[in-house]
Design a protein around this motif. Structure first.
Motif, mmCIF file in Angstrom:
data_model
loop_
_atom_site.group_PDB
_atom_site.id
_atom_site.type_symbol
_atom_site.label_atom_id
_atom_site.label_comp_id
_atom_site.label_asym_id
_atom_site.label_seq_id
_atom_site.Cartn_x
_atom_site.Cartn_y
_atom_site.Cartn_z
ATOM 1 N N UNK A 132 -6.313 -1.674 0.643
ATOM 2 C CA UNK A 132 -5.991 -2.350 -0.575
ATOM 3 C C UNK A 132 -4.601 -1.831 -1.442
ATOM 4 N N UNK A 133 -3.890 -0.890 -0.561
ATOM 5 C CA UNK A 133 -2.759 0.065 -1.257
ATOM 6 C C UNK A 133 -1.654 -0.504 -0.674
ATOM 7 N N UNK A 134 -1.781 -0.776 1.013
ATOM 8 C CA UNK A 134 -0.465 -1.544 1.551
ATOM 9 C C UNK A 134 -0.847 -1.938 2.930
ATOM 10 N N UNK A 142 8.731 8.069 1.064
ATOM 11 C CA UNK A 142 7.986 8.762 0.232
ATOM 12 C C UNK A 142 6.465 8.491 0.552
ATOM 13 N N UNK A 143 5.333 9.368 0.468
ATOM 14 C CA UNK A 143 4.186 8.972 0.889
ATOM 15 C C UNK A 143 3.436 7.859 -0.219
ATOM 16 N N UNK A 144 2.670 6.802 0.204
ATOM 17 C CA UNK A 144 2.150 5.929 -0.730
ATOM 18 C C UNK A 144 1.118 6.625 -1.569
ATOM 19 N N UNK A 145 1.112 6.148 -2.723
ATOM 20 C CA UNK A 145 0.556 6.828 -3.831
ATOM 21 C C UNK A 145 -0.416 5.969 -4.313
ATOM 22 N N UNK A 146 -1.420 6.361 -5.034
ATOM 23 C CA UNK A 146 -2.562 5.389 -5.700
ATOM 24 C C UNK A 146 -2.053 4.305 -6.735
ATOM 25 N N UNK A 147 -0.779 4.731 -6.999
ATOM 26 C CA UNK A 147 -0.129 3.726 -7.880
ATOM 27 C C UNK A 147 0.208 2.383 -7.394
ATOM 28 N N UNK A 148 0.480 2.367 -5.877
ATOM 29 C CA UNK A 148 0.806 1.083 -5.145
ATOM 30 C C UNK A 148 -0.364 0.024 -4.954
ATOM 31 N N UNK A 162 -7.802 -6.701 4.497
ATOM 32 C CA UNK A 162 -7.115 -6.248 3.432
ATOM 33 C C UNK A 162 -7.475 -6.862 2.107
ATOM 34 N N UNK A 163 -6.946 -8.319 2.360
ATOM 35 C CA UNK A 163 -7.005 -8.833 1.009
ATOM 36 C C UNK A 163 -8.350 -8.706 0.392
ATOM 37 N N UNK A 164 -9.440 -8.965 1.273
ATOM 38 C CA UNK A 164 -10.950 -8.744 0.633
ATOM 39 C C UNK A 164 -11.020 -7.477 -0.190
ATOM 40 N N UNK A 253 -8.724 7.248 -5.184
ATOM 41 C CA UNK A 253 -8.612 8.554 -4.499
ATOM 42 C C UNK A 253 -8.127 8.102 -3.110
ATOM 43 N N UNK A 254 -6.940 8.386 -2.701
ATOM 44 C CA UNK A 254 -6.783 8.111 -1.197
ATOM 45 C C UNK A 254 -7.150 9.232 -0.485
ATOM 46 N N UNK A 255 -7.894 8.759 0.696
ATOM 47 C CA UNK A 255 -8.308 9.582 1.794
ATOM 48 C C UNK A 255 -7.699 9.435 2.933
#
Ligand SMILES: NC(=O)c1ccc[n+]([C@@H]2O[C@H](COP(=O)([O-])OP(=O)(O)OC[C@H]3O[C@@H](n4cnc5c(N)ncnc54)[C@H](OP(=O)(O)O)[C@@H]3O)[C@@H](O)[C@H]2O)c1
Length: 356
Positions: A132-134, A142-148, A162-164, A253-255
Motif C-alpha cells: 500500500x506504500x509502493x 532514500x528509504x520509503x517512509x509511511x508518508x508514501x 496491492x490495490x486492494x 508503521x512500516x515493518x
C-alpha cells in the motif's frame, strides 16, 4: 498486559500472521476472540485452540465473512480492541480485481461499521502492507517512509492485491476521520513487507511460496530480484504493541527492516539445508530470457519491471516507536523452512533432520 483492554478481537484468526498475534495475546494474558469463515472445519479451527499452552482464558471463535454483514456486530460485542488482519491474499492474480478489492475494502468497512454501531471499542489496528506504500517499480535512493502511498490509478490486474491493500487502508483512514464525536475510536496501521518466519498452523498460504520454491528448486534458476522482508513474530508483536501504545494512534508503521537479494535468501537456506539433501538454486536467470518470457506471462512481466531493484523501507517506527529489535532475516528464513517441512508444505528429504 494493559489494564484497559477488556477483550481483543482478531479477524481472520486462522491466517499465518493472525495465529502469531493470537498466540502472543494469549501468552500476555489477554482475553481473545477470533473470527473464522467457518467453525465447521476442524483442521483449521482445532489447532487454533492449542496455540498457547495453558492460556488464562480459552480462545473464543466466531464466524464472520468479509463479504457478508452477518456476524460482525456479535464479533465486536464486548471487545475494547480490534486487530483486523483478514483480507484475501491469493497466490495468483485473480480473473477480476474486484475479487480482491471488494472483500478487502467492503470487509474493512464492515468491521469498522460494527465497531461504530456496537460501541466500546477504543482502538482498531488494521493490517495493511508495504504494497500500500509502493509497487517498487521505481525505487528512490532514500528509504520509503509511511508518508508514501501507492499510486493505484496506473496499476493493472497483476497488482490487484496491492490495490486492494491500498484502497482498504485508505477506506479505514477515511472511515475513522468521519466518525461523529460520540462514536470515535482510534486507528493504527501496520504495513509489513514480505513476511517470513515459522508457520504455526493452517494450510500453506501465499507466504510460504518463496521459501518452498527455493527449497524445491522450482525453478532451478533465480531472477535478480530483491525482497523487502520482515519476521512474522515481529509483525505480530507490532500489532500487540500498536494496540495500546499512545504514539501508535493515527499512524502507519512500516515493518520491513531488511531487503534481501533472492540469491542471498537461497544462500542462507543452502547453509542450513544442503547437508540435509536440499539444493536451493544459486544461478541467476539471464535477463534476456526473462524479457522473452515476459511477452507471454504477466508475472514475468512484473519481474522484469523490478529486475535489479533494491528497495528499502524506513525502519524508524519499527525500532524507535514500537521498540522492536527485529529478527535476523536468515533466522526467519531457516525457521520458516523447518516449519514448512514439518507441516508437509515442502518435500521431506531422506536426509532431513527435524529440530528438537
Ligand atoms: N504474509 C505477507 O507477506 C503479508 C505482507 C503484508 C501484508 N499482509 C497482510 O496480512 C494479513 C494476513 O495475511 P497472511 O499472510 O496471514 O495471509 P493468510 O494466511 O492468507 O491470512 C488471510 C486471512 O484472511 C482471511 N480471509 C480472506 N478472505 C476472507 C473473507 N472473505 N472473509 C473472512 N476472512 C477472510 C483468511 O481466512 P481463511 O483462512 O478462511 O482463508 C485468513 O484468515 C492480510 O491482510 C495480508 O494482506 C501479509
Amino acid at each position: 498486559m494493559t489494564e484497559n483492554v477488556t477483550r481483543v478481537l482478531v479477524t481472520g484468526a486462522s491466517g499465518y500472521i493472525a495465529t502469531h498475534i493470537v498466540k502472543q495475546l494469549q501468552e500476555a494474558g489477554y482475553k481473545v476472540r477470533g473470527t473464522v469463515r467457518s467453525l465447521t472445519n476442524p483442521k483449521k479451527v482445532g489447532p487454533l485452540k492449542e496455540l498457547c499452552q495453558n492460556p488464562a482464558h480459552e480462545l473464543e471463535l466466531v464466524e464472520a465473512d468479509l463479504n457478508k454483514d452477518e456476524g460482525w456486530k456479535e464479533a465486536v460485542q464486548g471487545c475494547s480492541h480490534v486487530l483486523h488482519t483478514a483480507s484475501p491474499f491469493p497466490m495468483a492474480a485473480p480473473k477480476h480485481e474486484d475479487e480482491l478489492i471488494k472483500p478487502a475494502v467492503e470487509g474493512t468497512t464492515r468491521v469498522l461499521q460494527a465497531c461504530k454501531e456496537v460501541g466500546g471499542v477504543k482502538r482498531v489496528v488494521v493490517t495493511s502492507s508495504c504494497a500500500a506504500i509502493s509497487d517498487l517499480a521505481e525505487t528512490p535512493k532514500e528509504p520509503l517512509t509511511e508518508e508514501v502511498w501507492l499510486k493505484v490509478e496506473k496499476l493493472g490486474l497483476i497488482d490487484a492485491y496491492a490495490k486492494s491493500k491500498a484502497l482498504a487502508e485508505r477506506a479505514a483512514w477515511d472511515f475513522v476521520e468521519k466518525l461523529p464525536a460520540d462514536s470515535k475510536f482510534e486507528l493504527a496501521v501496520i504495513n509489513p513487507s514480505v513476511v517470513l518466519g515459522p508457520v504455526l498452523c493452517g494450510g500453506a498460504g501465499t507466504s510460504v511460496e518463496i521459501v518452498r520454491r527455493l527449497m524445491e528448486r522450482d525453478p532451478g534458476m533465480i531472477a535478480k530480484l530483491s525482497f523487502p522482508v520482515c519476521d512474522v513474530r515481529d509483525v505480530a508483536k507490532a500489532h500487540v504493541i500498536a494496540m495500546t501504545l499512545p504514539e501508535a494512534n493515527g499512524n502507519r508503521h512500516i515493518i520491513s527492516p531488511y531487503t534481501m537479494w533472492f540469491q542471498e535468501m537461497s544462500q542462507a537456506l543452502r547453509e542450513e539445508f544442503v547437508k540435509q539433501g536440499y539444493n536451493p538454486p544459486t544461478r541467476l536467470a539471464p535477463f534476456f530470457l526473462l524479457k522473452v518470457l515476459s511477452w507471454f506471462d504477466s508475472t514475468t512481466k512484473k519481474i522484469v519491471q523490478v529486475h535489479g531493484h533494491y528497495p528499502k523501507f524506513s525502519d524508524h517506527r519499527l525500532r524507535q516507536v514500537l521498540g522492536i529489535t527485529p529478527y535476523d532475516p536468515k533466522v526467519s528464513l531457516v525457521d520458516m523452512a523447518y516449519s514448512c517441512i514439518d507441516r508437509g508444505f515442502i518435500v521431506k528429504k531422506t536426509g532431513y533432520k527435524p529440530r528438537d
